[in-house]
Design an enzyme around this catalytic site. Structure first.
Site, short mmCIF file in Angstrom:
data_model
loop_
_atom_site.label_atom_id
_atom_site.label_comp_id
_atom_site.label_asym_id
_atom_site.label_seq_id
_atom_site.Cartn_x
_atom_site.Cartn_y
_atom_site.Cartn_z
N GLY A 1 -8.89 3.57 32.82
CA GLY A 1 -9.86 3.17 33.84
C GLY A 1 -10.82 4.32 34.12
N GLY B 1 -14.44 3.89 35.84
CA GLY B 1 -14.56 3.38 37.20
C GLY B 1 -15.01 4.45 38.19
N GLN B 2 -15.03 4.06 39.46
CA GLN B 2 -15.54 4.94 40.52
C GLN B 2 -14.73 6.24 40.59
OE1 GLN B 2 -14.52 3.96 44.48
NE2 GLN B 2 -16.27 4.98 45.42
N ILE C 1 -11.56 -0.45 29.25
CA ILE C 1 -11.49 -1.72 28.52
C ILE C 1 -12.65 -1.91 27.55
CG2 ILE C 1 -12.57 -2.95 30.48
CD1 ILE C 1 -9.84 -4.65 28.56
N ASP D 1 -7.07 -1.60 26.40
CA ASP D 1 -6.77 -2.68 27.33
C ASP D 1 -5.44 -2.33 28.02
OD1 ASP D 1 -6.10 -4.97 28.65
OD2 ASP D 1 -6.29 -6.31 26.91
N TYR E 1 -4.36 -7.77 46.44
CA TYR E 1 -4.44 -6.35 46.08
C TYR E 1 -3.37 -5.56 46.83
CZ TYR E 1 -6.55 -1.65 45.96
OH TYR E 1 -6.78 -0.31 45.81
N1 SER Z 1 -11.08 0.85 48.70
C1 SER Z 1 -10.12 -0.18 48.47
C2 SER Z 1 -10.66 -1.53 48.76
O1 SER Z 1 -11.50 -1.62 49.63
C3 SER Z 1 -8.90 0.05 49.31
O2 SER Z 1 -7.97 0.71 48.55
O3 SER Z 1 -10.24 -2.46 48.18
#
Ligand code: SER
Length: 316
Positions: A8, A11-12, A35, A51, A141
């Site tokens: 990853g 990503g940020q 990915i 992946d 999440y």
């Molecule tokens: N920054 C994340 C979110 O907003 C929280 O872990 O989903």
């Protein structure tokens, strides 16, 4: 010698962490993966298309590069996860179990896996939230992160896996955009105000959330991974904290520097997610066990982002 794989990496957090790991250990000691290749990934060698759902593919990359530290950052965040709950659950859990199983086969491999303030829920104490308390996450999440924490502790206790984790607050940086989180407003606001002078916020003005500047998040990540093994007493995930603020406080701080800045509020479904999370976090254990300290308060962070983003927006 440390040889890292970042899963990853585009990503940020991954972009920032990969840069810092390379500055610390050397470019070739850190394999970036994601990915799909990005514009930058050809200049970002060593880079592997990977992946995170494919166990054999991860294993192959780990063996090819003789990896001994994996930073597994790939995940679907809170807001995006609610659009496709089963996909979020599958990606977040399956990919974690893959890296844990790899480290079970080879316990020389150390794992970093991020948890989040999303593990907390409506019955959790809201202020100065302790390490151990009621946790009743109500996003997919958050459920996946809480389950992941239990798996991490289980693999450590049962199989001796050296897995380490922190519960990140909202992460704020300007080099790469976040994707699909509830705390993303605190990044979006800078882009919109610099480009259009106004921002419509999807959370209420007084909605307090725990937040952290990206440099602090990267420092915490490297610090916990470099801490001596005996210092790590929590194998689920450590509470981690820096600053807490509301959209209104962030806006006021930005307005001190950009007087034309305007804001309006139009809360959407993400407000309910934010309402279920703490206002502030007690991270005494991280400070005591491995010496965690943050450096950026709200005003220092805002200054740094405005300066950096102005340069970035001119260049691109
Ligand atoms: N920054 C994340 C979110 O907003 C929280 O872990 O989903």
């Amino acid at each position: 010698m440390t040889k890292c794989l970042v899963i990853g990496a585009s990503g940020q957090l991954g972009t920032n962490l990969t840069g810092s790991l390379r500055a610390k250990y050397g470019k070739n000691q850190v394999v970036a993966s994601d990915i799909r290749p990005t514009k930058e990934s050809s200049q970002n060698e060593p880079f592997e298309v990977l992946d995170a759902m494919d166990f054999e593919a991860i294993k192959k990359v780990v063996e090819k590069h003789q990896i001994n530290v994996i930073y597994h950052l790939a995940a679907i965040l809170s807001a995006k996860g609610e659009q496709n709950p089963e996909m979020a659950w599958n990606l977040n859990m399956t990919s974690l179990l893959h890296v844990l199983n790899l480290a079970k086969e080879n316990t020389k491999i150390q794992i970093f896996w991020p948890s989040s303030i999303a593990v907390f829920g409506p019955s959790t104490p809201k202020d100065n939230t302790p390490q151990d308390c009621v946790m009743d996450p109500n996003t997919v999440y958050g459920i996946s992160k809480l389950a992941g924490e239990r798996w991490c502790e289980y693999y450590h206790k049962k199989h001796g896996v050296d897995v380490r984790s922190v519960r990140y607050p909202g992460l704020i940086g300007y080099k790469t955009l976040p994707g699909g989180g509830t705390t993303d407003y605190a990044v979006d606001i800078f882009y919109k105000i610099l480009q259009e002078e106004s921002y419509e916020c999807f959370l209420k003005e007084n909605c307090y959330l725990p937040m952290m500047y990206m440099d602090d998040a990267v420092k915490a990540t490297i610090d916990i991974m470099e801490a001596p093994v005996d210092a790590i007493n929590i194998r689920s995930s450590y509470n981690l904290s820096a600053i807490s603020f509301s959209p209104k406080e962030l806006y006021n701080e930005i307005k001190n520097q950009i007087s034309e800045a305007k804001i309006s509020y139009n809360p959407d479904f993400r407000q309910a997610i934010a309402d279920s999370w703490p206002n502030s976090i007690n991270d005494a254990e991280a400070r005591k066990d491995w010496g965690w300290e943050h450096s950026f308060d709200l005003s220092k962070m805002v200054q740094e982002i405005i300066k950096g983003l102005k340069e970035q927006l001119v260049i691109h």
